[in-house]
Design an enzyme around this catalytic site. Structure first.
Site, PDB file in Angstrom:
ATOM      1  CD  GLU A   1      34.286 -29.784  63.486  1.00 41.45           C
ATOM      2  OE1 GLU A   1      35.385 -29.629  62.931  1.00 41.45           O
ATOM      3  OE2 GLU A   1      33.249 -30.096  62.873  1.00 41.45           O
ATOM      4  CG  ASP A   2      35.605 -25.380  61.879  1.00 45.46           C
ATOM      5  OD1 ASP A   2      34.358 -25.233  61.951  1.00 45.46           O
ATOM      6  OD2 ASP A   2      36.206 -25.400  60.793  1.00 45.46           O
ATOM      7  CE1 TYR A   3      31.492 -18.273  63.873  1.00 45.25           C
ATOM      8  CE2 TYR A   3      29.809 -19.584  64.967  1.00 45.25           C
ATOM      9  CZ  TYR A   3      30.315 -18.355  64.596  1.00 45.25           C
ATOM     10  OH  TYR A   3      29.650 -17.207  64.962  1.00 45.25           O
TER      11      TYR A   3
ATOM     12  N   GLY B   1      38.964 -25.390  60.957  1.00 42.21           N
ATOM     13  CA  GLY B   1      39.489 -26.450  61.812  1.00 42.21           C
ATOM     14  C   GLY B   1      40.474 -27.386  61.154  1.00 42.21           C
TER      15      GLY B   1
END
Length: 394
Positions: free
Chosen positions: A235-237, A210
């Site tokens: 959170e990016d995944y 991210g």
């Protein structure tokens, strides 16, 4: 005895398969780097027709490079964009840096948000919420504070956002800086990381960090908006997974996501690698097996034993030759990602490469030993599946 022989034969076959898989990854990532990265692509849509972009910038603290990094975003050559600067605390020194840039570039559509909004355990999401809620454009660009860009970086990313693409991401790399710690980071982000990152994306495995991601806001809103990802540290995944689950494709920008933090050291790099390994282990338990055997020294031992078992080749000779070949191909990979001359000598590369490879087992075992991580201002206990709970001091 027959069972043992069968087991050894199976292990030897596994070693052979591992050899072909790892070298396929080497060749694939090098070829992709040469063909795609640092290339000027033709515009897929007229400059004036490029879609508007809302840039969300999470900020926490100040380092020596922050103002220069942020300023590169104010100097973007792009027709329609807004910069939404998000700072959690009123007394954060980043507030003064933001105000200075807002005063210097009054013609840029930029706003400062202070205080965040508590919606979960992820401090980055909490910080970004006020900016996300007022973002006015269809594309959201979440970009970390340590990233610097070129004037045409956003144009490059927007041109990759074609009809069926829902997320455009940049391959993480590191800017030229002084000191051995900087060289160590550059070697990692130019060798081991892109080998896995590029191979995964080219073969259809969704692998995204991210640091710099351009996403369709409509798709994020369909998944519940940023608040839906506040229960995760990575959170990016989960953003990428939500976009992929809705049938959208990913595309990689031709320009790298250039990290340029002014605060770096070997211990900070090691802590960062351990934190990332902990997240991968909890999100993807298969990492426990796959990660160690994909590193040079462990892989060379396994493959060397397999070569000895099948062909009666000397294990140590094979080990040394295999490591040397890996070392050379990593250098080729690094030069491709760099896209120009390196800022350090071949001797510096050799030392940094050896130290980085030697760290891998310690990093992996440290990640297994302790499931808690420290990130930003909090400590968190990771749970299987990627969720986490904050550890509050009593």
């Amino acid at each position: 005895m027959a069972v043992l022989d069968l087991a050894l034969q199976g292990l030897a076959i596994f070693g052979c398969i591992l050899f072909f898989v790892l070298w396929f990854m080497h060749f694939l990532s090098i070829v992709y780097t040469r063909l795609h990265l640092n290339k000027k692509v033709s515009d897929k849509q007229p400059y004036s027709k490029l879609p508007g972009v809302s840039l969300l910038k999470p900020l926490k603290g100040v380092d020596s490079n922050l103002i220069n990094n942020l300023e590169t975003f104010f100097e973007l050559d792009y027709p329609k964009f807004e910069i939404l600067l998000c700072v959690q605390d009123l007394d954060d020194p980043a507030v003064d840096v933001c105000k200075k840039l807002l005063g210097k570039y009054p013609s840029v559509d930029a706003k400062l948000f202070i205080g965040g909004k508590k919606v979960g355990i992820n401090p980055k999401i909490n910080n970004l919420m006020p900016g996300y809620e007022v973002a006015k454009y269809d594309l959201i660009w979440i970009c970390d504070s340590g990233i610097k860009v070129k004037p045409d970086t956003l144009t490059d990313m927007a041109n990759q956002m074609t009809e069926k693409v829902g997320l455009v991401h940049g391959l993480p790399y590191v800017a030229d800086r002084q000191g051995f710690a900087a060289t160590l980071e550059q070697v990692y982000f130019g060798t081991s990381h892109p080998r896995s990152y590029i191979s995964a994306n080219v073969t259809g495995i969704k692998c995204v960090t991210g640091m710099s991601c351009l996403m369709r806001k409509e798709v994020l809103d369909q998944a519940g908006g940023l608040i839906a990802f506040a229960q995760y540290i990575a959170e990016d995944y989960f953003m990428a997974k939500a976009i992929a689950d809705r049938g959208w494709k990913f595309s990689m920008a031709t320009q790298v996501a250039m990290q340029n933090s002014g605060c770096y050291s070997i211990s900070q790099f090691q802590s960062r690698m351990i934190r990332w390994a902990k997240l991968r282990i909890n999100m993807l338990p298969a990492t426990i097996i796959c990660e160690p055997i994909s590193e040079c020294f462990v892989a060379s031992l396994i493959i060397g034993w397999a070569a000895h078992h099948i062909f009666r080749w000397d294990i140590m000779v094979f080990f040394m030759c295999h490591c040397l070949a890996w070392f050379i191909f990593d250098y080729i990979q690094l030069r491709g990602v760099q896209g120009g001359p390196l800022n350090f000598s071949k001797l510096d590369y050799a030392v940094a490469w050896f130290i980085r490879e030697s760290m891998t087992i310690y990093i992996f075992l440290s990640a297994l030993w302790d499931p808690t991580i420290s990130w930003r201002t909090g400590r968190y206990r990771l749970r299987c599946g990627g969720t986490a709970e904050e550890i509050l001091d009593v």
